[in-house]
Design a protein around this motif. Structure first.
Motif, PDB file in Angstrom:
ATOM      1  N   GLU A 496       1.580  10.105  -0.741  1.00 62.76           N
ATOM      2  CA  GLU A 496       1.464  10.879   0.581  1.00 62.76           C
ATOM      3  C   GLU A 496       1.181   9.898   1.600  1.00 62.76           C
ATOM      4  OE1 GLU A 496      -0.807  14.200   0.796  1.00 62.76           O
ATOM      5  OE2 GLU A 496       0.243  15.352  -0.887  1.00 62.76           O
ATOM      6  N   GLU A 499       4.178   7.442   2.433  1.00 63.49           N
ATOM      7  CA  GLU A 499       5.232   8.115   3.345  1.00 63.49           C
ATOM      8  C   GLU A 499       4.721   8.018   4.659  1.00 63.49           C
ATOM      9  OE1 GLU A 499       8.362   9.237   2.815  1.00 63.49           O
ATOM     10  OE2 GLU A 499       7.969   8.320   0.872  1.00 63.49           O
ATOM     11  N   ARG A 502       5.421   4.379   5.959  1.00 63.44           N
ATOM     12  CA  ARG A 502       6.818   4.308   5.906  1.00 63.44           C
ATOM     13  C   ARG A 502       7.214   4.765   7.591  1.00 63.44           C
ATOM     14  NH1 ARG A 502      11.727   3.570   4.032  1.00 63.44           N
ATOM     15  NH2 ARG A 502      10.826   3.263   1.929  1.00 63.44           N
ATOM     16  N   GLU A 503       6.605   5.765   8.124  1.00 61.64           N
ATOM     17  CA  GLU A 503       6.868   6.421   9.247  1.00 61.64           C
ATOM     18  C   GLU A 503       6.307   5.501  10.229  1.00 61.64           C
ATOM     19  OE1 GLU A 503       6.002  10.523  10.162  1.00 61.64           O
ATOM     20  OE2 GLU A 503       5.960  10.999   7.952  1.00 61.64           O
TER      21      GLU A 503
END
Length: 546
Positions: A496, A499, A502-503
């Motif tokens: 999590e 991710e 990554r954003e």
């Protein structure tokens, strides 16, 4: 949930902003190993060449690689990181994690004394974090400092870190590079930036301070009372300032010095094949690990307020040439704002500007920077800039990063941009960029550490715009990015967290306050008469010279 980690004390076999010179990288090694060529023998003096004057010997008030290289052997953290980046006991002999990761309780060693004979206690840890590290050390300030609720000492041998929410990366941030502990009895009640001990340090580390001659050398001697049994082996370590890379190499080959943190790329393979020398490849440097050479734009400047101009600069740069001509084929072209050395967080498919001179020219034309023939572009209708103003700006860099500056200037000249190079020694660079903000662009070796919370957040978090060296140089502010970093810092599940990072990378790759250029990896070179070096700031803790 309670997670107990009761660990026996042990000694390790073991870079910011490192100031290692361009051309030092030799391979894409992802794991450093201690180099051993013979059974270690006690005694002897190790002479190390360093590339610049450290400007001070307090690693808690800066992330400057020059300062950390010259001082980390005199200090310790609560933990040390092994060659795999895993935390091991150091000043803390054990720890317990409770409240689902929101509370960390550390039991401190009872056999540690400062170099002046005073006992090390929990008060030193509390002072170091509350009064110094969470305000003056850019990586610790932006990470722990942004999340901590309290750091307290219920007794002399116990320290409790309390967070409002679970905080996963703490143990990766407590080594001598990220959180060196200072003596409260010397610093308390003083300005830590001005305390005389910054140039005559008192630590707990394997070596004691002897003398510091600016622009010449730092001299240390064995700490006879070191808490790690049998260490260190060396009698002395001398850090000798030799600014020129060729001169450092000549000093090694003449026997004047024993150890180089960096070596000019063209010479490295020759030394690898010479039985008189050994090498150690590492991603870990004094001053930080997983470092990316990064161009920062001063977003306060009207020229760089336009994202199209920043993107045009990115298209004008051939990053492969930086890899080939500056790093001589070693290292990696940077593919994202977060280092590939942090695998769970690295996003290798974000869209950074590729090398495209035509795209750069089109963007500049559209932004009002037009060109007549092959000359320098000038402004026409650019907001905040008088018409006819040349597209010209400065580029600040450490003297050891001169090769980056020369290539940056040459490549931008090809699209009609005039760049003036401004080499500055690390202490002057830090004040010019972060306190005075008197720059247009610069290049910094931003070390990401073992987790983005350690060395990435401080670059992008709007709360880190300010005078702390090697923090948010661009002056970048994006509320969505700030919120994502805050969420990632309290998310326990690594997938999590990945991710969320990554954003973040997608957003900052679009805004482009920085341009990541190349990921650097370092090769130490040393005489074969010396052995048992580690990759970290305590590189000579276990070393010996025959």
């Amino acid at each position: 949930m309670t997670v107990g980690l009761l660990l026996a004390a042990c000694s390790s076999d073991d870079g910011e902003e490192t100031d290692t010179a361009a051309g030092e990288v030799s391979s894409t090694t992802t794991e450093a190993e201690t180099t051993t060529t013979s059974a270690p023998v006690a005694g002897g003096t190790l002479v190390v060449a360093i590339s610049s004057d450290p400007g001070g010997l307090n690693p808690a008030i800066t992330t400057s690689g020059g300062t950390h290289t010259a001082s980390e052997l005199m200090f310790n953290g609560l933990v040390e990181l092994d060659a795999d980046g895993e935390p091991q006991p150091e000043l803390a002999e054990s720890w317990e994690i409770t409240d689902d990761g929101a509370t960390y309780t550390f039991a401190l060693r009872e056999d540690v004394t400062w170099h002046d004979g005073e006992p090390f206690t929990a008060a030193d840890v509390v002072y170091s974090f509350n009064e110094v590290l969470t305000s003056l050390h850019s990586r610790t300030a932006s990470s722990i400092g942004s999340n901590i609720t309290s750091i307290e000492a219920p007794d002399d041998q116990t320290v409790v870190f309390t967070f409002a929410e679970p905080y996963a990366p703490l143990l990766q941030q407590l080594d001598v590079t990220e959180a060196p502990i200072l003596p409260a009895h010397i610093y308390e009640g003083t300005d830590p930036l001005e305390n005389p001990a910054n140039n005559e340090p008192v630590g707990t580390g394997p070596f004691r301070f002897v003398s510091y001659t600016p622009d010449s050398e730092v001299r240390m001697e064995r700490n006879e009372d070191y808490f790690k049994d049998g260490l260190p082996l060396l009698d002395e370590v001398v850090m000798r300032v030799i600014e020129d890379g060729a001169s450092r190499l000549a000093a090694l080959e003449s026997g004047e010095v024993d150890f180089l943190f960096d070596t000019p790329g063209p010479e490295l393979e020759r030394l690898r094949g010479d039985a008189d020398y050994d090498t150690l490849d590492t991603l870990i440097n004094p001053g930080g690990a997983n470092c990316i050479m990064t161009v920062a734009f001063n977003l306060d400047r009207p020229i760089f307020a336009d994202q199209a101009v920043r993107r045009a600069v990115g298209h004008a740069l051939d990053r492969n040439q930086f890899l080939e001509r500056v790093l001589f084929g070693g290292g990696l072209v940077a593919e994202a704002p977060i280092s590939s050395g942090i695998a769970f967080a690295h996003a290798d498919d974000v869209e950074l500007p590729d090398f495209d001179v035509e795209a750069a020219a089109t963007l500049l034309d559209g932004a009002g920077w037009t060109r007549d023939g092959d000359g320098t572009r000038t402004a026409t209708g650019v907001e905040g800039v008088e018409d006819g103003t040349p597209l010209a700006f400065d580029f600040l860099h450490f003297p050891t990063f001169a090769a980056y500056g020369e290539l940056f200037r040459a490549q931008l000249a090809g699209v009609g941009i005039d760049v003036t190079l401004r080499p500055l020694d690390p202490p002057v660079f830090a004040s010019t960029v972060f306190t005075d903000r008197a720059f247009d662009t610069n290049i910094i070796s931003y070390c990401n550490g073992q987790d983005p919370e350690i060395g990435v957040r401080r670059m992008f978090d709007s709360a880190r715009i300010g005078p702390v060296p090697f923090s948010n140089a661009a002056g970048y502010s994006n509320a969505d990015v700030d919120a994502l970093f805050a969420e990632a810092s309290t998310t326990i599940d690594q997938d999590e967290r990945g991710e969320l990072y990554r954003e973040i990378q997608e957003l900052v790759a679009e805004d482009l306050p920085y341009l990541p250029i190349v990921e650097t990896q370092s090769t130490r070179v040393f005489t074969s008469e010396c052995s048992d070096f580690g990759p970290s700031g305590h590189f000579a803790e276990t070393a010996a010279c025959s």
